[in-house]
Structure formats: C-alpha cells, structure tokens
Design a protein around this motif. Structure first.
Motif, PDB file in Angstrom:
ATOM      1  N   HIS A 127       6.346  30.809 -29.798  1.00 55.58           N
ATOM      2  CA  HIS A 127       6.083  30.180 -31.100  1.00 55.58           C
ATOM      3  C   HIS A 127       7.323  30.152 -31.994  1.00 55.58           C
ATOM      4  O   HIS A 127       7.261  30.564 -33.152  1.00 55.58           O
ATOM      5  CB  HIS A 127       4.942  30.906 -31.817  1.00 55.58           C
ATOM      6  CG  HIS A 127       4.975  32.403 -31.681  1.00 55.58           C
ATOM      7  ND1 HIS A 127       5.970  33.186 -32.236  1.00 55.58           N
ATOM      8  CD2 HIS A 127       4.140  33.254 -31.046  1.00 55.58           C
ATOM      9  CE1 HIS A 127       5.730  34.462 -31.949  1.00 55.58           C
ATOM     10  NE2 HIS A 127       4.641  34.528 -31.226  1.00 55.58           N
ATOM     11  N   ARG A 148      -3.465  32.632 -30.183  1.00 52.62           N
ATOM     12  CA  ARG A 148      -3.290  31.215 -30.523  1.00 52.62           C
ATOM     13  C   ARG A 148      -3.738  30.863 -31.941  1.00 52.62           C
ATOM     14  O   ARG A 148      -2.986  30.243 -32.694  1.00 52.62           O
ATOM     15  CB  ARG A 148      -3.979  30.332 -29.494  1.00 52.62           C
ATOM     16  CG  ARG A 148      -2.984  29.698 -28.535  1.00 52.62           C
ATOM     17  CD  ARG A 148      -3.586  28.635 -27.657  1.00 52.62           C
ATOM     18  NE  ARG A 148      -4.786  29.082 -26.992  1.00 52.62           N
ATOM     19  CZ  ARG A 148      -5.938  28.429 -27.017  1.00 52.62           C
ATOM     20  NH1 ARG A 148      -6.041  27.302 -27.693  1.00 52.62           N
ATOM     21  NH2 ARG A 148      -6.978  28.878 -26.352  1.00 52.62           N
ATOM     22  N   ALA A 168      -1.143  29.711 -34.935  1.00 58.18           N
ATOM     23  CA  ALA A 168      -1.325  28.380 -35.513  1.00 58.18           C
ATOM     24  C   ALA A 168      -1.421  28.454 -37.036  1.00 58.18           C
ATOM     25  O   ALA A 168      -0.841  27.618 -37.747  1.00 58.18           O
ATOM     26  CB  ALA A 168      -2.570  27.718 -34.930  1.00 58.18           C
ATOM     27  N   ARG A 170       1.285  26.738 -39.685  1.00 56.29           N
ATOM     28  CA  ARG A 170       0.877  25.807 -40.739  1.00 56.29           C
ATOM     29  C   ARG A 170       1.467  26.216 -42.090  1.00 56.29           C
ATOM     30  O   ARG A 170       1.988  25.394 -42.838  1.00 56.29           O
ATOM     31  CB  ARG A 170      -0.649  25.737 -40.831  1.00 56.29           C
ATOM     32  CG  ARG A 170      -1.300  24.872 -39.772  1.00 56.29           C
ATOM     33  CD  ARG A 170      -2.736  24.558 -40.118  1.00 56.29           C
ATOM     34  NE  ARG A 170      -3.569  25.741 -40.247  1.00 56.29           N
ATOM     35  CZ  ARG A 170      -4.210  26.330 -39.233  1.00 56.29           C
ATOM     36  NH1 ARG A 170      -4.107  25.817 -38.008  1.00 56.29           N
ATOM     37  NH2 ARG A 170      -4.955  27.397 -39.438  1.00 56.29           N
TER      38      ARG A 170
END
Length: 400
Positions: free
Chosen positions: A305, A346, A350, A354
């Motif tokens: 990530h 996950r 995420a 954002r």
C-alpha cells in the motif's frame, strides 16, 4: 509448531516492516530467512513520525520497551502561509492522538535487536521471482537459489518485485511531486525563537515545509541522534542534480518563507539530504493474502500500500501489518491466517488511503482563487481531516 515441525518463513525485504515481522515470527518459534537485496542494511539518516497506531503495533510486536527512550512526543503544531500569516494556530494534541518522532537509525537499531538469534539474514540477494501457486509451497528465487517456506512475506518496498507477480493489477504511479528530508544534528541546528513551537508547518501553492524537534538540545535521553528534522515537498519531478545543487534549489524555492525555514536550509549539509519521488499504488492490490494449500504468501508495508506521506502513516501501517499477521498466525492455521490477514488489512488500508488522497488534494491546491478558498477554510478543513486521520489511527487495535 505445526504437526511437530517448526514452521518456516521467508521475508523478502529488510525495511522496517520486514525487520518487524521477521523478529516477531522468530520470537514465536518460526524458522525465518530474511532476504535483502542491498549488500548491507542501512537506514536513511532521517526520521519517522509514528502515530498512536504505529506505537501500539510496535508494543504488540514486543518492541515497545525501548521506544520511550528514542521517541520525542509531538505535542502541538500550527500552519502558516509563506507570507507568515497564520492559517491554523498551534494547539495541544490530545494525549491519545499524540504522535512521536523517532530517528530512523535509532528505530533500525531497535528492530535489529528484536531479530535475536532466530533469523537468518542474507544480504546481496535480489529476488526475481515469487511464487504462490495452489498446491505448492510458496517460494522466492533469485535466479540461482530458490527459498521455499510455509510462508513468504513480501515486504520489498514500493518497487516490489513480489507484488508485480502476485498482484500485477496494482500499478506504482507518480503523484507529481518530490520530497526532501534531513536531520540537522543539534551542534549545527539553529536555535528556534522562544515563542516558536518545536513543531511547525508552512503551506504554499504546491510547496510545503514541515519541521520537528527530535529530542531536546543538549539532551541524550530522548534520542542518541537528536536534532531538527525537516521535510520539504514540491510539485514536479525529482531533481537529477547532485545534493549540493538540490539544496541550492530548495534555498531558492523557499526564499522569503517565514522563520525558521531559511535558517534550517542554511544549516543543512548536502550529505544530510535525502530526496524521494512521491508515488502511490493505483489501484491497490485486490488481495493482500495468497493461500497456497498448506501455506501462503502475503504483501506487507509499501509493497502492499505505497501512498503519499502526507498523513505520516507509511511506517505505521507497515507495523500494523506485521502485528496483525503475527497475531493471526498464533491463532489460526496458516492458510486460514493468510485469508484472515487479507480481510483485516484491506478495509483498514483503503480507509487510510482515502484520507491521504483528500489531504493530497488540499496540499496540491494551485491558482490564486483556489488558494484563497483553501486558506479561508484550512483551519476547519485541516482539523477535520487530521481529526479523522487521528481518530482512525487511534481506533486500531491488534487482533486478540
């Protein structure tokens, strides 16, 4: 142990995430091989900010004992424009959301000490292939040797070879900006005015400068490598020139900015300077765990990530990954733990991505009217964004 046999893991990459997970697995009785492409493991001579989630993850990994000795709390910060006008006044950070700053070399020493004797470290090994196919043991290979294990942890950074093969849909892209970082040791660091907080930020059009005091001047208690840590970000590609010219460019770009920006740049030696292109994964991998029958592979840290550093969550998420994986491997069989790791990480990643992208949009505002509008609401906007990010960071707990 599993069926009387010692479980084995290959960890690819000896950055902070790889070191943390290798030590955690070894302390849990795993046989661990840690592979690093560099001939020598050498941290950057900069610093890292750890939010409460990162600190909590390190403690869950059993690495919290020495953290207090090397960490400096960041109790308050404000934001100014390049003309000196204050956009966000300094205010205290709630104790449960207070980040700390740690010199990378101090953190590296703590992670190396945490490896103990249970990790076989192999440097100068460039992994060229990682396999996680159904029915076969996962493996990593460098073209000459193949390292098989029950688990392969791909922690080989933003330019991960493992991710390219396991999750080819995730692409590393430029964010259109670059960052420069340095730590000025106390003996060279300028003295900040008495009325100036030890942490501050100046925000312009596509340019940002943040400075943080690392330990206290003349004190060896907070960090053996104290000083003033600063980060400058600017729109555009990384500069190909040598550090001396890069530093001269930074002094020109930030000329006229309020104190202590010019003083800090003047006190910086070219050897202190570390430049990095700001990049991110778009899209993120569809999964972070790959079960392979009796074993599996996972993506961890920037390999999973990579994101812009605007909220300071890169290292924190890597430590979260390591703590989550270590906890799940204690509680579940290996293939189930790999699936559970993906389910746990996950949505968490995420949400953080954002928030980071929202902050990126604020920091990259250009044009006179857009800047005026941003500056008019920056106090409320920054408070809301940082409050949301701080709340997200504070909410994380390692699996029990």
């Amino acid at each position: 142990m599993s069926g009387g046999r010692m479980r084995s893991a290959v960890v690819v990459g000896a950055g902070v995430g790889g070191l943390a997970v290798a030590g955690a697995l070894a302390r849990s009785g795993w046989q661990v091989t840690l592979i690093e492409r560099a001939d020598r493991i050498r941290p950057e001579p900069t610093a890292v900010v750890l939010w409460p989630n990162g600190v909590r993850a390190l403690r869950a990994l059993g690495l919290g004992a020495g953290l207090d000795a090397i960490a400096t709390p960041l109790s308050s910060s404000g934001v100014r424009r390049p003309d000196g006008h204050r956009l966000v006044r300094p205010r205290p950070v709630p104790a449960d959301q207070m980040p700390v700053v740690v010199h990378q070399e101090d953190l590296h020493d703590a992670l190396i000490a945490g490896l103990g004797d249970g990790v076989e470290l192999r440097t100068g090994v460039t992994v060229r292939a990682v396999r996680a196919e159904p029915g076969a043991r996962p493996s990593a290979a460098d073209g000459r040797h193949t390292y098989e294990a029950d688990l392969v942890v791909a922690a080989d950074g933003a330019d991960s070879v493992a991710r390219e093969q396991l999750a080819p849909e995730a692409k590393l892209v430029s964010c259109g900006s670059a960052a420069w970082r340095a730590v000025i040791p106390w003996y060279r660091a300028p003295r900040l005015p008495a009325d100036m907080p030890p942490t501050g930020e100046v925000l312009g059009a596509g340019y940002r400068f943040v400075y943080v005091s690392l330990g206290e001047r003349g004190s060896s208690g907070a960090s053996s490598r104290g000083g003033i840590y600063w980060v400058a970000t600017a729109a555009g590609a990384p500069r190909p020139e040598p550090p001396e010219i890069q530093l001269a460019l930074l002094r020109r770009w930030y000329a006229g900015w309020p104190a202590p920006v010019a003083d800090l740049l003047d006190a910086t030696d070219p050897a202190d300077l570390v430049q990095r292109e700001i990049r991110e994964l778009r899209p993120l991998p569809r999964t972070y765990g790959f079960a392979t029958g009796p074993g599996g592979a996972v993506l961890l840290g920037d390999a999973a990530h990579a994101m812009p550093p605007h909220l300071g969550q890169g290292a924190c998420l890597a430590f979260e990954d390591a703590a989550t994986l270590a906890a799940l491997l204690r509680e579940a069989r290996l293939p189930d733990a790999v699936v559970a790791y993906d389910r746990a990480r996950r949505p968490r990643v995420a949400a953080t991505v954002r928030q980071t992208r929202r902050m990126s949009a604020v920091l990259q505002t250009r044009g006179r009217l857009a800047l005026r509008a941003r500056d008019a609401v920056l106090g409320a906007l920054t408070t809301r964004l940082l409050g949301s990010a701080g709340s997200t960071a504070d909410q994380w707990r390692p699996p029990s």
